[in-house]
Design a protein around this motif. Structure first.
Motif, PDB file in Angstrom:
ATOM      1  N   SER A   1       0.830  -1.217   0.000  1.00  0.00           N
ATOM      2  CA  SER A   1       0.000   0.000   0.000  1.00  0.00           C
ATOM      3  C   SER A   1       0.860   1.260   0.000  1.00  0.00           C
ATOM      4  O   SER A   1       0.577   2.223  -0.730  1.00  0.00           O
ATOM      5  N   ASP A   2       1.914   1.265   0.806  1.00  0.00           N
ATOM      6  CA  ASP A   2       2.787   2.443   0.886  1.00  0.00           C
ATOM      7  C   ASP A   2       3.504   2.695  -0.437  1.00  0.00           C
ATOM      8  O   ASP A   2       3.642   3.846  -0.876  1.00  0.00           O
ATOM      9  N   CYS A   3       3.963   1.618  -1.074  1.00  0.00           N
ATOM     10  CA  CYS A   3       4.662   1.773  -2.360  1.00  0.00           C
ATOM     11  C   CYS A   3       3.720   2.321  -3.429  1.00  0.00           C
ATOM     12  O   CYS A   3       4.090   3.220  -4.210  1.00  0.00           O
ATOM     13  N   ILE A   4       2.507   1.810  -3.471  1.00  0.00           N
ATOM     14  CA  ILE A   4       1.551   2.284  -4.477  1.00  0.00           C
ATOM     15  C   ILE A   4       1.162   3.732  -4.199  1.00  0.00           C
ATOM     16  O   ILE A   4       0.992   4.538  -5.127  1.00  0.00           O
ATOM     17  N   ARG A   5       1.069   4.081  -2.925  1.00  0.00           N
ATOM     18  CA  ARG A   5       0.754   5.467  -2.567  1.00  0.00           C
ATOM     19  C   ARG A   5       1.847   6.419  -3.080  1.00  0.00           C
ATOM     20  O   ARG A   5       1.557   7.518  -3.556  1.00  0.00           O
ATOM     21  N   MET A   6       3.094   5.980  -2.998  1.00  0.00           N
ATOM     22  CA  MET A   6       4.193   6.792  -3.532  1.00  0.00           C
ATOM     23  C   MET A   6       4.079   6.926  -5.049  1.00  0.00           C
ATOM     24  O   MET A   6       4.281   8.013  -5.608  1.00  0.00           O
ATOM     25  N   MET A   7       3.730   5.830  -5.707  1.00  0.00           N
ATOM     26  CA  MET A   7       3.603   5.861  -7.165  1.00  0.00           C
ATOM     27  C   MET A   7       2.448   6.753  -7.598  1.00  0.00           C
ATOM     28  O   MET A   7       2.502   7.394  -8.653  1.00  0.00           O
ATOM     29  N   GLN A   8       1.407   6.820  -6.782  1.00  0.00           N
ATOM     30  CA  GLN A   8       0.282   7.707  -7.097  1.00  0.00           C
ATOM     31  C   GLN A   8       0.678   9.176  -7.012  1.00  0.00           C
ATOM     32  O   GLN A   8       0.003  10.042  -7.558  1.00  0.00           O
ATOM     33  N   LYS A   9       1.784   9.437  -6.324  1.00  0.00           N
ATOM     34  CA  LYS A   9       2.319  10.804  -6.222  1.00  0.00           C
ATOM     35  C   LYS A   9       3.442  11.042  -7.234  1.00  0.00           C
ATOM     36  O   LYS A   9       4.220  11.989  -7.106  1.00  0.00           O
ATOM     37  N   SER A  10       3.537  10.141  -8.220  1.00  0.00           N
ATOM     38  CA  SER A  10       4.588  10.221  -9.248  1.00  0.00           C
ATOM     39  C   SER A  10       5.978  10.037  -8.653  1.00  0.00           C
ATOM     40  O   SER A  10       6.946  10.671  -9.083  1.00  0.00           O
ATOM     41  N   GLU A  11       6.076   9.154  -7.666  1.00  0.00           N
ATOM     42  CA  GLU A  11       7.368   8.833  -7.060  1.00  0.00           C
ATOM     43  C   GLU A  11       7.575   7.326  -7.119  1.00  0.00           C
ATOM     44  O   GLU A  11       6.619   6.550  -7.055  1.00  0.00           O
ATOM     45  N   TRP A  12       8.837   6.930  -7.226  1.00  0.00           N
ATOM     46  CA  TRP A  12       9.157   5.505  -7.171  1.00  0.00           C
ATOM     47  C   TRP A  12       9.445   5.102  -5.731  1.00  0.00           C
ATOM     48  O   TRP A  12       9.914   5.929  -4.942  1.00  0.00           O
ATOM     49  N   PRO A  13       9.180   3.846  -5.369  1.00  0.00           N
ATOM     50  CA  PRO A  13       9.546   3.377  -4.022  1.00  0.00           C
ATOM     51  C   PRO A  13      11.037   3.574  -3.777  1.00  0.00           C
ATOM     52  O   PRO A  13      11.848   3.510  -4.710  1.00  0.00           O
ATOM     53  N   THR A  14      11.395   3.824  -2.531  1.00  0.00           N
ATOM     54  CA  THR A  14      12.798   4.079  -2.201  1.00  0.00           C
ATOM     55  C   THR A  14      13.648   2.835  -2.417  1.00  0.00           C
ATOM     56  O   THR A  14      13.157   1.703  -2.315  1.00  0.00           O
ATOM     57  N   LYS A  15      14.915   3.040  -2.719  1.00  0.00           N
ATOM     58  CA  LYS A  15      15.838   1.934  -2.955  1.00  0.00           C
ATOM     59  C   LYS A  15      15.973   1.083  -1.701  1.00  0.00           C
ATOM     60  O   LYS A  15      16.036   1.587  -0.586  1.00  0.00           O
ATOM     61  N   THR A  16      16.026  -0.208  -1.907  1.00  0.00           N
ATOM     62  CA  THR A  16      16.136  -1.149  -0.796  1.00  0.00           C
ATOM     63  C   THR A  16      17.467  -0.979  -0.069  1.00  0.00           C
ATOM     64  O   THR A  16      18.523  -0.927  -0.692  1.00  0.00           O
TER      65      THR A  16
ATOM     66  N   VAL B   1       8.515   8.674 -14.610  1.00  0.00           N
ATOM     67  CA  VAL B   1       7.830   8.509 -13.322  1.00  0.00           C
ATOM     68  C   VAL B   1       6.384   8.091 -13.587  1.00  0.00           C
ATOM     69  O   VAL B   1       5.849   8.328 -14.676  1.00  0.00           O
ATOM     70  N   PRO B   2       5.741   7.462 -12.605  1.00  0.00           N
ATOM     71  CA  PRO B   2       4.328   7.096 -12.783  1.00  0.00           C
ATOM     72  C   PRO B   2       3.459   8.345 -12.877  1.00  0.00           C
ATOM     73  O   PRO B   2       3.799   9.388 -12.309  1.00  0.00           O
ATOM     74  N   PRO B   3       2.338   8.262 -13.581  1.00  0.00           N
ATOM     75  CA  PRO B   3       1.435   9.414 -13.651  1.00  0.00           C
ATOM     76  C   PRO B   3       0.732   9.633 -12.312  1.00  0.00           C
ATOM     77  O   PRO B   3       0.657   8.723 -11.481  1.00  0.00           O
TER      78      PRO B   3
END
Length: 324
Positions: free
Chosen positions: A109-124, A283-285
């Motif tokens: 959920s947190d990763c998708i929320r970041m993508m919804q803001k046009s951001e990629w999940p942080t590097k592992t 980046v994601p839309p």
């Protein structure tokens, strides 16, 4: 045939003896039927225990690949879209999909929320474990599986499948690398994620080497494994399409042939079909949805051997194959 008095005597004598025994039993039964009892089964002092079916083990499927290949996004999108397809299709869905832990659900959920803001999940940075349980609806029984995403840094993959002769030269990532190799040894399947843009430009030698040693390791440690080779970031070739499987076969023929010895299939996928470009970066839309992906669900269904067909159609095909 000559008459043999000895043989005749044996036959007559045996027959007469049998007749007397039967007659005696019959007379005894007439007097008191209760006295004739069924012979009791003798209880063995060391009875052989009945075989008990071993409980079915849940098959585990893992996600690996070099740094920056898109492993995290691939897992997140796959998990979310698998669950949403399950919800949309209800009882008609060919599988059920639920998160194993609350931590797994929150991570996706947190990763998708970041993508919804046009951001990629942080590097592992460290290897956490996120899991989703899948149960495919088969005709005879439910078949269980588990997607296991150990969020290792890509450097762990590079360490795990480096030249074995040089494994002891550095202790960096050694513990996680050993864990990854053990997981591969016991896995039912693995998603190997490779960046298609890197492939198109020519795989660096260090990645070529890792794929070579990965193929060797799997051949010896777990030859029955299913391997989905995922060429990610298809969206980068929307205007100039490529065939990554053909490129891989042409540029890495030895590894390609070794992968063929495993149960391998290739997929060209993207998590974001139509990305936006900000500062020269894809980046994601805004308000991204995982339904905007392509090819990911196909890889998941193939890996799990789930055929998205009506029950009657699948049953018909099974019957026809048996008749043949």
């Amino acid at each position: 045939m000559a008459f043999d008095p000895v043989t005749f005597a044996v036959i007559v004598g045996g027959g007469f003896g049998t007749y007397k025994v039967i007659r005696k039993l019959f007379e005894k039964f007439k007097k008191d039927p209760q006295e004739i009892k069924e012979p009791e089964e003798t209880q063995s002092e060391n009875p052989i225990p009945k075989l008990v079916d071993e409980p079915s083990k849940r098959g585990s499927y893992y996600f690996i690949g070099p740094p920056k290949s898109g492993k995290t996004v691939f897992f997140v999108v796959m998990a979310d879209i698998m669950q949403r397809m399950h919800i949309e299709n209800g009882d008609k869905a060919p599988y059920t999909a639920t998160y194993t832990t609350n931590k797994s659900k929150r991570f996706v959920s947190d990763c998708i929320r970041m993508m919804q803001k046009s951001e990629w999940p942080t590097k592992t940075q460290s290897g956490n474990t996120y899991e989703m349980d899948i149960e495919s609806r088969k005709i005879i029984a439910m078949r269980e599986a588990r997607f296991v995403f150990h969020d290792y840094a890509g450097e762990v993959f590079m360490r795990a499948f480096a030249d074995p002769a040089k494994q002891e030269e550095s202790s960096t990532y050694a513990e996680d690398a050993n864990k990854m190799r053990e997981e591969m040894k016991n896995a039912k399947g693995v998603f190997l994620i490779l960046d298609s843009a890197v492939l198109h430009n020519g795989l660096p030698e260090d990645i070529q080497d890792r794929l070579f040693y990965l193929a060797d390791y799997m051949k010896n440690a777990n030859a029955s494994i299913k391997m989905a080779v995922i060429f990610s970031k298809k969206d980068m070739f929307n205007t100039n399409p490529i065939e990554p499987e053909k490129i891989f076969k042409d540029k890495e023929p030895d590894t390609f042939l070794k992968f063929q010895k495993l149960d391998t299939k290739y997929f060209f996928v993207t998590s974001v079909k139509n990305p936006e470009i900000e500062g020269g970066t894809y980046v994601p839309p805004k308000n991204y949805k995982t339904s905007q992906s392509e090819g990911i669900i196909d890889a998941a269904l193939w890996m799990l051997d789930i055929k998205d067909k009506p029950l009657i159609q699948e049953l018909k095909e099974i019957i026809e194959n048996k008749i043949r």
